[in-house]
Write a protein that holds these residues in place. Structure first.
Motif, PDB file in Angstrom:
ATOM      1  N   ILE A 153       0.837  -1.200   0.000  1.00 26.07           N
ATOM      2  CA  ILE A 153       0.000   0.000   0.000  1.00 26.07           C
ATOM      3  C   ILE A 153       0.873   1.252   0.000  1.00 26.07           C
ATOM      4  N   MET A 154       1.943   1.230   0.779  1.00 26.20           N
ATOM      5  CA  MET A 154       2.839   2.390   0.837  1.00 26.20           C
ATOM      6  C   MET A 154       3.498   2.660  -0.515  1.00 26.20           C
ATOM      7  N   ASP A 155       3.941   1.611  -1.195  1.00 22.95           N
ATOM      8  CA  ASP A 155       4.590   1.812  -2.494  1.00 22.95           C
ATOM      9  C   ASP A 155       3.581   2.295  -3.530  1.00 22.95           C
ATOM     10  N   ALA A 156       2.367   1.726  -3.501  1.00 24.48           N
ATOM     11  CA  ALA A 156       1.327   2.180  -4.425  1.00 24.48           C
ATOM     12  C   ALA A 156       0.974   3.644  -4.160  1.00 24.48           C
ATOM     13  N   ALA A 157       0.933   4.039  -2.879  1.00 21.83           N
ATOM     14  CA  ALA A 157       0.655   5.439  -2.545  1.00 21.83           C
ATOM     15  C   ALA A 157       1.736   6.345  -3.119  1.00 21.83           C
ATOM     16  N   LYS A 158       2.976   5.931  -2.988  1.00 22.16           N
ATOM     17  CA  LYS A 158       4.085   6.720  -3.546  1.00 22.16           C
ATOM     18  C   LYS A 158       3.927   6.879  -5.057  1.00 22.16           C
ATOM     19  N   TYR A 159       3.608   5.783  -5.730  1.00 21.23           N
ATOM     20  CA  TYR A 159       3.460   5.839  -7.189  1.00 21.23           C
ATOM     21  C   TYR A 159       2.330   6.790  -7.579  1.00 21.23           C
ATOM     22  N   LEU A 160       1.202   6.676  -6.917  1.00 18.60           N
ATOM     23  CA  LEU A 160       0.053   7.509  -7.277  1.00 18.60           C
ATOM     24  C   LEU A 160       0.314   8.981  -6.987  1.00 18.60           C
ATOM     25  N   MET A 161       1.017   9.279  -5.915  1.00 21.99           N
ATOM     26  CA  MET A 161       1.339  10.682  -5.612  1.00 21.99           C
ATOM     27  C   MET A 161       2.310  11.265  -6.636  1.00 21.99           C
ATOM     28  N   GLU A 162       3.162  10.419  -7.201  1.00 22.81           N
ATOM     29  CA  GLU A 162       4.161  10.896  -8.169  1.00 22.81           C
ATOM     30  C   GLU A 162       3.664  10.857  -9.612  1.00 22.81           C
ATOM     31  N   HIS A 163       2.487  10.250  -9.847  1.00 26.63           N
ATOM     32  CA  HIS A 163       1.976  10.100 -11.216  1.00 26.63           C
ATOM     33  C   HIS A 163       0.530  10.592 -11.286  1.00 26.63           C
ATOM     34  N   PRO A 164       0.350  11.910 -11.291  1.00 31.95           N
ATOM     35  CA  PRO A 164      -1.010  12.468 -11.333  1.00 31.95           C
ATOM     36  C   PRO A 164      -1.757  12.163 -12.625  1.00 31.95           C
ATOM     37  N   GLU A 165      -1.052  11.678 -13.646  1.00 36.44           N
ATOM     38  CA  GLU A 165      -1.727  11.298 -14.885  1.00 36.44           C
ATOM     39  C   GLU A 165      -2.566  10.029 -14.711  1.00 36.44           C
ATOM     40  N   VAL A 166      -2.316   9.285 -13.650  1.00 33.55           N
ATOM     41  CA  VAL A 166      -3.124   8.096 -13.335  1.00 33.55           C
ATOM     42  C   VAL A 166      -4.377   8.578 -12.608  1.00 33.55           C
ATOM     43  N   LYS A 167      -5.516   8.497 -13.280  1.00 35.91           N
ATOM     44  CA  LYS A 167      -6.747   9.060 -12.733  1.00 35.91           C
ATOM     45  C   LYS A 167      -7.415   8.111 -11.735  1.00 35.91           C
ATOM     46  N   HIS A 168      -7.899   8.688 -10.652  1.00 36.09           N
ATOM     47  CA  HIS A 168      -8.536   7.897  -9.599  1.00 36.09           C
ATOM     48  C   HIS A 168      -9.390   8.799  -8.728  1.00 36.09           C
ATOM     49  N   GLY A 169     -10.305   8.202  -8.018  1.00 38.71           N
ATOM     50  CA  GLY A 169     -11.070   8.930  -7.019  1.00 38.71           C
ATOM     51  C   GLY A 169     -10.292   9.041  -5.718  1.00 38.71           C
ATOM     52  N   ALA A 170     -10.960   9.523  -4.682  1.00 37.02           N
ATOM     53  CA  ALA A 170     -10.307   9.621  -3.375  1.00 37.02           C
ATOM     54  C   ALA A 170     -10.005   8.219  -2.851  1.00 37.02           C
ATOM     55  N   ILE A 171      -8.816   8.071  -2.277  1.00 40.32           N
ATOM     56  CA  ILE A 171      -8.360   6.780  -1.760  1.00 40.32           C
ATOM     57  C   ILE A 171      -8.045   6.960  -0.279  1.00 40.32           C
ATOM     58  N   ARG A 172      -8.638   6.123   0.536  1.00 44.19           N
ATOM     59  CA  ARG A 172      -8.352   6.161   1.965  1.00 44.19           C
ATOM     60  C   ARG A 172      -7.424   5.009   2.317  1.00 44.19           C
ATOM     61  N   ILE A 173      -6.433   5.304   3.136  1.00 45.78           N
ATOM     62  CA  ILE A 173      -5.485   4.307   3.625  1.00 45.78           C
ATOM     63  C   ILE A 173      -5.761   4.094   5.109  1.00 45.78           C
ATOM     64  N   LEU A 174      -5.822   2.817   5.507  1.00 47.87           N
ATOM     65  CA  LEU A 174      -6.056   2.473   6.914  1.00 47.87           C
ATOM     66  C   LEU A 174      -5.090   1.369   7.323  1.00 47.87           C
ATOM     67  N   PHE A 175      -4.284   1.645   8.339  1.00 44.19           N
ATOM     68  CA  PHE A 175      -3.412   0.631   8.927  1.00 44.19           C
ATOM     69  C   PHE A 175      -3.895   0.376  10.355  1.00 44.19           C
ATOM     70  N   THR A 176      -4.087  -0.903  10.680  1.00 43.96           N
ATOM     71  CA  THR A 176      -4.711  -1.260  11.953  1.00 43.96           C
ATOM     72  C   THR A 176      -3.760  -2.046  12.853  1.00 43.96           C
TER      73      THR A 176
END
Length: 414
Positions: A153-176
């Motif tokens: 999840i952390m690596d995917a978050a990094k990729y999405l933050m660095e690649h705004p051309e990848v379109k997506h809705g709001a994504i919530r991250i939860l670590f329990t």
């Protein structure tokens, strides 16, 4: 994700070195404060990525949001993993080892060379020829369950933050915390989480998608005996410890236990017994895929207990059932798109999806009944809760790919 320099393996190697073992005997939440040590690291790394609202709450939950970057009205999706490791095996001083370009050999773990991950006993390893396999060193578990999911999840978050051309809705991250002791989402603030659908990253082999879990209860049997001085005990003393032992011994030896069941077969499993002559306790976990079958196993256990206790004059017993979680499929069948979109994402990652039932549960089991339909996606973790735990780096990378494809599928279909 062509030419992307994955960070998942490097993150995973760091995360497993933080001891986050949970404690089933604790009466605090989280059950161990040390779980927050990893959670604080995750918050700092999320903030460093530019995820401004990342934070750790009083209960040990990490919440964070990757904002939407599309004009479409896309449902808010949550990705969830747990930071704690099992109490079944030590999680302190984990030394991760990378076995590069695995070629089918047995893996002898260097800090205890009696610990050997034998290829013939781990058929999945035969599918990983050429992969880079991470194990522990022989004295601890590895912690791939579920730090593989956390790292993905952390690596995917990094990729999405660095690649705004990848379109997506709001994504919530939860670590329990405390998933391993069945308390992982006990204090999740669902309103604050604000997600409509979710996915736990806590599955096993490449391509697996689990939309069905055990239903689960805990049972506590408390036996009251009669204490007396052992020198003058004839006709008076009734040992609660011996009654407890008799109850466990009366359970079937060839059916209804974890070691004798598979696939869709349920079980009764004594996990802890303690006490004195006067009072003894037995903790059981009960598992089956439907609630009626679960209740039938509990009825059988209660009858067994009553039959044994009735043979001891003056003895008595109580039987307390605590619900743990229910089969997520009861909820997911109402929202078929959640699993269908995950299957599509797995295919886009170049993998054949495998719809599976899991003989266990995840945070997604309880989240589904809390209003967040939440199947479970593969992470690559294998042989969890043991010193023979291992994970393929390439499997973890494919899990990162799957997350990135999945958020795009939701955006495209909205």
């Amino acid at each position: 994700m062509k030419n992307y320099q994955y960070t998942v393996a490097e993150r995973f190697m760091r995360y497993v070195q933080v001891d986050t073992q949970s404690d089933p005997l604790s009466d605090t939440f989280p059950s161990t404060e040390k779980q927050k040590n990893l959670s604080r690291i995750l918050v700092d790394e999320l903030i460093a990525m530019g995820i401004e609202d990342a934070h750790l709450d009083e209960y040990g939950y990490v919440y964070a949001t990757i904002p939407s970057n599309t004009d479409k009205n896309v449902p808010v999706i949550c990705f969830c993993s747990h930071v704690d490791t099992s109490s079944d095996c030590s999680g302190a001083n984990v030394k991760p080892i990378v076995h590069k370009n695995y070629q089918g050999e047995d893996l002898v773990l260097p800090d205890d060379n009696t610990q050997i991950i034998k290829a013939e006993e781990h058929p999945y390893l035969k599918e990983k020829l050429g992969d880079d396999i991470i194990t522990a060193s022989g004295t601890t578990l590895l912690g791939a369950d579920d730090k593989a999911g956390v790292a993905e999840i952390m690596d995917a978050a990094k990729y999405l933050m660095e690649h705004p051309e990848v379109k997506h809705g709001a994504i919530r991250i939860l670590f329990t915390p405390d998933e391993e002791i069945g308390q992982g989402v006990k204090y999740v603030n669902m309103e604050k989480l604000g997600a409509e659908f979710g996915y736990t990253m806590d599955g096993g082999e490449l391509g697996s998608l689990e939309d069905e879990t055990f239903s689960a209860d805990a049972v506590k049997v408390v036996i009251q005996g009669v204490s007396a001085h052992p020198g003058m005990a004839k006709g008076k003393l009734v040992s609660a410890l011996k009654i407890a032992a008799a109850v466990v011994d009366a359970l079937p030896k060839d059916i209804l236990s974890p070691e004798t069941t598979e696939k869709r077969q349920g079980f009764i499993h004594p996990v802890r017994m303690q006490g004195t002559v006067e009072t003894a306790e037995i903790d059981f976990i009960i598992r089956d895929f439907t609630t009626p079958e679960l209740e039938a196993l509990e009825f059988y256990l209660r009858k067994t207990m009553d039959s044994i206790v009735s043979k001891y004059k003056g003895a008595s017993a109580t039987f307390t059932v605590t619900e743990q979680y229910r089969n997520m499929k009861e909820v997911l069948d109402q929202y078929p798109q959640v699993a269908a979109y995950a299957e599509e994402a797995i295919k886009r990652a170049g993998i054949e999806p495998m719809k599976m039932s899991i003989r266990g549960g995840t945070d997604g089991s309880r989240l589904s009944f809390m209003g967040l339909p939440c199947p479970n996606i593969f992470t690559g973790e294998m042989s969890f809760h043991s010193k023979h735990e291992y994970v393929s780096i390439q499997d973890m990378q494919k899990a990162v790919d799957t997350i990135v494809h999945l958020v795009q599928v939701w955006e495209e279909k909205s």
